[in-house]
Design a protein around this motif. Structure first.
Motif, PDB file in Angstrom:
ATOM      1  N   ALA A   1       6.304 -11.237   3.450  1.00 42.89           N
ATOM      2  CA  ALA A   1       7.169 -10.841   1.934  1.00 42.89           C
ATOM      3  C   ALA A   1       6.593  -9.417   1.984  1.00 42.89           C
ATOM      4  O   ALA A   1       7.724  -8.829   0.959  1.00 42.89           O
ATOM      5  CB  ALA A   1       6.282 -11.432   0.849  1.00 42.89           C
ATOM      6  N   GLU A   2       5.600  -8.864   2.348  1.00 38.72           N
ATOM      7  CA  GLU A   2       5.332  -7.333   2.130  1.00 38.72           C
ATOM      8  C   GLU A   2       6.048  -6.508   2.938  1.00 38.72           C
ATOM      9  O   GLU A   2       6.605  -5.637   2.441  1.00 38.72           O
ATOM     10  CB  GLU A   2       3.696  -7.206   2.233  1.00 38.72           C
ATOM     11  CG  GLU A   2       3.523  -5.803   1.749  1.00 38.72           C
ATOM     12  CD  GLU A   2       1.996  -5.916   1.445  1.00 38.72           C
ATOM     13  OE1 GLU A   2       1.396  -5.568   0.464  1.00 38.72           O
ATOM     14  OE2 GLU A   2       0.967  -5.958   2.512  1.00 38.72           O
ATOM     15  N   VAL A   3       5.927  -6.937   4.245  1.00 41.04           N
ATOM     16  CA  VAL A   3       6.547  -5.981   5.461  1.00 41.04           C
ATOM     17  C   VAL A   3       8.163  -5.967   5.021  1.00 41.04           C
ATOM     18  O   VAL A   3       8.855  -5.100   5.398  1.00 41.04           O
ATOM     19  CB  VAL A   3       6.040  -6.502   6.841  1.00 41.04           C
ATOM     20  CG1 VAL A   3       7.081  -5.656   7.800  1.00 41.04           C
ATOM     21  CG2 VAL A   3       4.759  -6.308   7.049  1.00 41.04           C
ATOM     22  N   SER A   4       8.730  -7.238   4.607  1.00 36.97           N
ATOM     23  CA  SER A   4      10.096  -7.308   4.509  1.00 36.97           C
ATOM     24  C   SER A   4      10.732  -6.207   3.403  1.00 36.97           C
ATOM     25  O   SER A   4      11.859  -6.140   3.379  1.00 36.97           O
ATOM     26  CB  SER A   4      10.728  -8.519   4.525  1.00 36.97           C
ATOM     27  OG  SER A   4      10.161  -9.180   3.015  1.00 36.97           O
TER      28      SER A   4
ATOM     29  N   PRO B   1       2.397  -2.432   4.742  1.00 43.09           N
ATOM     30  CA  PRO B   1       3.413  -2.477   5.196  1.00 43.09           C
ATOM     31  C   PRO B   1       3.987  -1.253   5.931  1.00 43.09           C
ATOM     32  O   PRO B   1       4.917  -0.757   6.671  1.00 43.09           O
ATOM     33  CB  PRO B   1       4.505  -2.924   4.494  1.00 43.09           C
ATOM     34  CG  PRO B   1       3.753  -2.388   2.928  1.00 43.09           C
ATOM     35  CD  PRO B   1       2.489  -2.731   3.261  1.00 43.09           C
ATOM     36  N   GLU B   2       3.399  -0.009   5.365  1.00 46.25           N
ATOM     37  CA  GLU B   2       3.872   1.469   5.517  1.00 46.25           C
ATOM     38  C   GLU B   2       3.892   1.789   6.824  1.00 46.25           C
ATOM     39  O   GLU B   2       4.841   2.669   7.388  1.00 46.25           O
ATOM     40  CB  GLU B   2       3.073   2.258   4.562  1.00 46.25           C
ATOM     41  CG  GLU B   2       3.049   2.344   3.368  1.00 46.25           C
ATOM     42  CD  GLU B   2       2.190   1.114   2.762  1.00 46.25           C
ATOM     43  OE1 GLU B   2       1.415   0.423   3.222  1.00 46.25           O
ATOM     44  OE2 GLU B   2       2.550   0.723   1.504  1.00 46.25           O
ATOM     45  N   PRO B   3       2.826   1.479   7.796  1.00 44.78           N
ATOM     46  CA  PRO B   3       3.045   2.003   9.194  1.00 44.78           C
ATOM     47  C   PRO B   3       4.219   1.320   9.737  1.00 44.78           C
ATOM     48  O   PRO B   3       4.717   1.881  11.019  1.00 44.78           O
ATOM     49  CB  PRO B   3       1.656   1.414   9.828  1.00 44.78           C
ATOM     50  CG  PRO B   3       0.678   1.129   8.711  1.00 44.78           C
ATOM     51  CD  PRO B   3       1.756   0.832   7.513  1.00 44.78           C
ATOM     52  N   PHE B   4       4.988   0.160   9.287  1.00 44.34           N
ATOM     53  CA  PHE B   4       5.927  -0.362  10.183  1.00 44.34           C
ATOM     54  C   PHE B   4       7.618  -0.160   9.660  1.00 44.34           C
ATOM     55  O   PHE B   4       8.379  -0.530  10.115  1.00 44.34           O
ATOM     56  CB  PHE B   4       5.599  -1.962  10.235  1.00 44.34           C
ATOM     57  CG  PHE B   4       4.481  -2.230  10.486  1.00 44.34           C
ATOM     58  CD1 PHE B   4       3.769  -2.101  11.553  1.00 44.34           C
ATOM     59  CD2 PHE B   4       3.535  -3.142   9.569  1.00 44.34           C
ATOM     60  CE1 PHE B   4       2.514  -2.613  11.949  1.00 44.34           C
ATOM     61  CE2 PHE B   4       2.269  -3.277   9.814  1.00 44.34           C
ATOM     62  CZ  PHE B   4       1.881  -3.073  11.032  1.00 44.34           C
ATOM     63  N   ALA B   5       7.523   0.962   8.889  1.00 40.01           N
ATOM     64  CA  ALA B   5       8.803   1.216   8.062  1.00 40.01           C
ATOM     65  C   ALA B   5       9.602   1.753   9.195  1.00 40.01           C
ATOM     66  O   ALA B   5       9.120   2.511  10.371  1.00 40.01           O
ATOM     67  CB  ALA B   5       8.691   2.344   7.150  1.00 40.01           C
ATOM     68  N   GLY B   6      10.809   1.127   9.445  1.00 43.10           N
ATOM     69  CA  GLY B   6      11.939   1.869  10.504  1.00 43.10           C
ATOM     70  C   GLY B   6      11.633   1.078  11.826  1.00 43.10           C
ATOM     71  O   GLY B   6      12.425   1.404  12.662  1.00 43.10           O
TER      72      GLY B   6
END
Length: 354
Positions: A184-187, A162-167
Motif C-alpha cells: 500500500a505504501e510503496v505503490s 518507500p522513498e528509496p524505491f521511487a522510479g
C-alpha cells in the motif's frame, strides 16, 4: 540497570512484549526473577519496525495486562512508535528488573538448575522462560536463481519506507498483513507487483485483530476438546486498515500467483511468462529465535520443540512464551502474549512451591 549474575528462581530471556507480560505476573506473584534483554533500550522488536507500520487492532485490544495502551492522537490504530512508547512506559511503571544489554548465548542443564550463559557471566535459574520472539530470524524461501538476481533484495526487517524505491519496479512477495501494508505504501511512489502463494483475502472493513484473536482462542479450545469450530477464517486474513483500504480502492491490491524461479532481471513463471523488476521485498515471515536452547537438544524430528501449552516437554524447568499459536492462542500478539503469560506464571509458581 546492571546486575551481577546470581542464582534466581525465574529467569526470562527477552524484554519485548512477551517478556514484559511474564514480568508483570511474576511481579504480582512476588517471585524472585530477572529479565535479560539483548537490546540497549526498551521496546523489543518494535524499535526496528518500519515507521509507518500500524497494528491491526485498536489500542484497547493491543494492551498488556494491567496497563491500557493509550489511544493514538489520530484515534486510529497504534503505530510502531506508539508501541515502543507504551512498552517503555510499561516496564518503568512496574519497575521490572531488566538487565540490558545482555546477550544470552546458551542455556544448559546444571545441578538442579539451568545455567544461562551470557556475555556478562552465567546465571543459575530454577525456571527459564524463553521469550525471544521471531524478529531476529527473518525467513526468505529459496527459489532457483535467487543468487543471480541483479537487483536489490530485502526482507520486511530491512524496509524503512518507500522513498528509496521511487522510479523502480518493486515486487512484493507474501500474502499477510505486512505485505499488504508495505505494498500500500510503496505503490504510492512507484510501480508494484504483488506475488502470493494463494489469492490474498482482505477481511471486511469492520473486522480487525480483535476478531482474529477471538478466533484463535476458539480454535485453541476446540483443539483441546476435539470439537469442531467455525469462525471468520473463511472471510479473509488481511486486516483492512485505512492505508490498505485506500490501496484497495486504487486497485493495486491485485496479486499474481507465485513465480517458479528468479532470473537476473526479475522473476519467471512455469508458463514461460516473466516480470522485470528492480527490487524484491520478501514479506515472508520469520522463524522462532531459539538458537540459545540448542545445547539442551530438545528439537523433535520435525525441528519443533515439543510443548504442552508453554511448558517444554523435554525440560520441566523451561517455558516458551510468545512464539505463535503453538505456544498459546495468538501469543505473538500483544494481547495474546499477556493472556498466555498469566497461565504460564501460575504454573511456574506452583512448580516452585514443590
Amino acid at each position: 540497570m546492571s546486575e551481577a549474575p546470581r542464582p534466581v528462581d525465574v529467569l526470562v530471556i527477552g524484554g519485548g512484549q512477551a517478556g514484559l507480560a511474564a514480568g508483570y505476573y511474576l511481579r504480582r506473584a512476588k517471585a524472585d526473577f530477572v529479565i535479560l534483554d539483548a537490546q540497549d533500550a526498551p521496546g523489543g522488536a518494535w524499535r526496528h519496525a518500519w515507521p509507518s507500520l500500524r497494528l491491526f487492532s485498536p489500542a484497547q485490544y493491543s494492551s498488556l495486562p494491567g496497563r491500557m495502551m493509550p489511544v493514538p492522537a489520530d484515534g486510529g490504530y497504534p503505530s510502531a512508535a506508539d508501541t515502543v512508547a507504551y512498552l517503555t512506559d510499561y516496564e518503568h511503571r512496574y519497575a521490572l528488573p531488566i538487565v540490558r544489554p545482555t546477550t544470552v548465548h546458551a542455556v544448559r542443564r546444571g545441578h538442579e538448575r539451568l545455567l544461562v550463559e551470557t556475555d556478562h557471566g552465567t546465571w543459575h535459574a530454577r525456571v527459564v522462560i524463553s521469550a525471544t520472539g521471531t524478529w531476529w530470524r527473518p525467513h526468505v524461501p529459496h527459489y532457483p536463481g535467487i543468487r543471480d538476481f541483479r537487483g536489490e533484495q530485502l526482507h520486511t526487517t530491512g524496509y524503512r519506507g518507500p522513498e528509496p524505491f521511487a522510479g523502480k519496479h518493486v515486487l512484493i512477495v507474501g500474502g499477510a498483513n505486512s505485505a499488504a501494508q508495505i505494498l500500500a505504501e510503496v505503490s504510492t511512489v512507484t510501480g508494484t507487483t504483488w506475488a502470493t502463494l494463494r489469492p490474498p483475502r482482505l477481511l471486511p472493513d469492520e473486522v480487525d485483530g480483535r476478531a482474529l484473536f477471538d478466533l484463535a482462542t476458539r480454535r485453541h479450545r476446540a483443539a483441546l476438546t476435539g470439537e469442531a469450530t467455525t469462525g471468520i477464517g473463511g472471510l479473509g486474513d488481511i486486516v483492512a486498515i485505512p492505508a490498505v483500504r485506500e490501496a484497495r480502492d486504487r486497485g493495486v491490491l491485485k496479486a499474481e500467483p507465485m513465480f517458479s524461479r528468479i532470473i537476473p532481471e526479475g522473476v519467471a513463471w512455469r508458463d514461460g511468462s516473466a516480470l522485470s523488476c528492480d527490487v524484491i521485498i520478501w514479506c515472508t515471515g520469520f522463524r522462532p529465535t531459539l538458537g540459545h536452547l540448542t545445547p539442551l537438544r530438545l528439537r523433535g524430528p520435525d525441528g519443533i520443540i515439543p510443548t504442552e501449552g508453554t511448558r517444554v516437554l523435554g525440560e520441566s524447568g523451561l517455558y516458551l512464551l510468545g512464539y505463535g499459536d503453538w505456544t498459546g492462542p495468538a501469543s505473538a500478539t500483544l494481547i495474546g502474549a499477556g493472556r498466555t503469560a498469566k497461565g504460564t506464571v501460575t504454573e511456574i509458581m506452583r512448580q516452585l512451591e514443590v
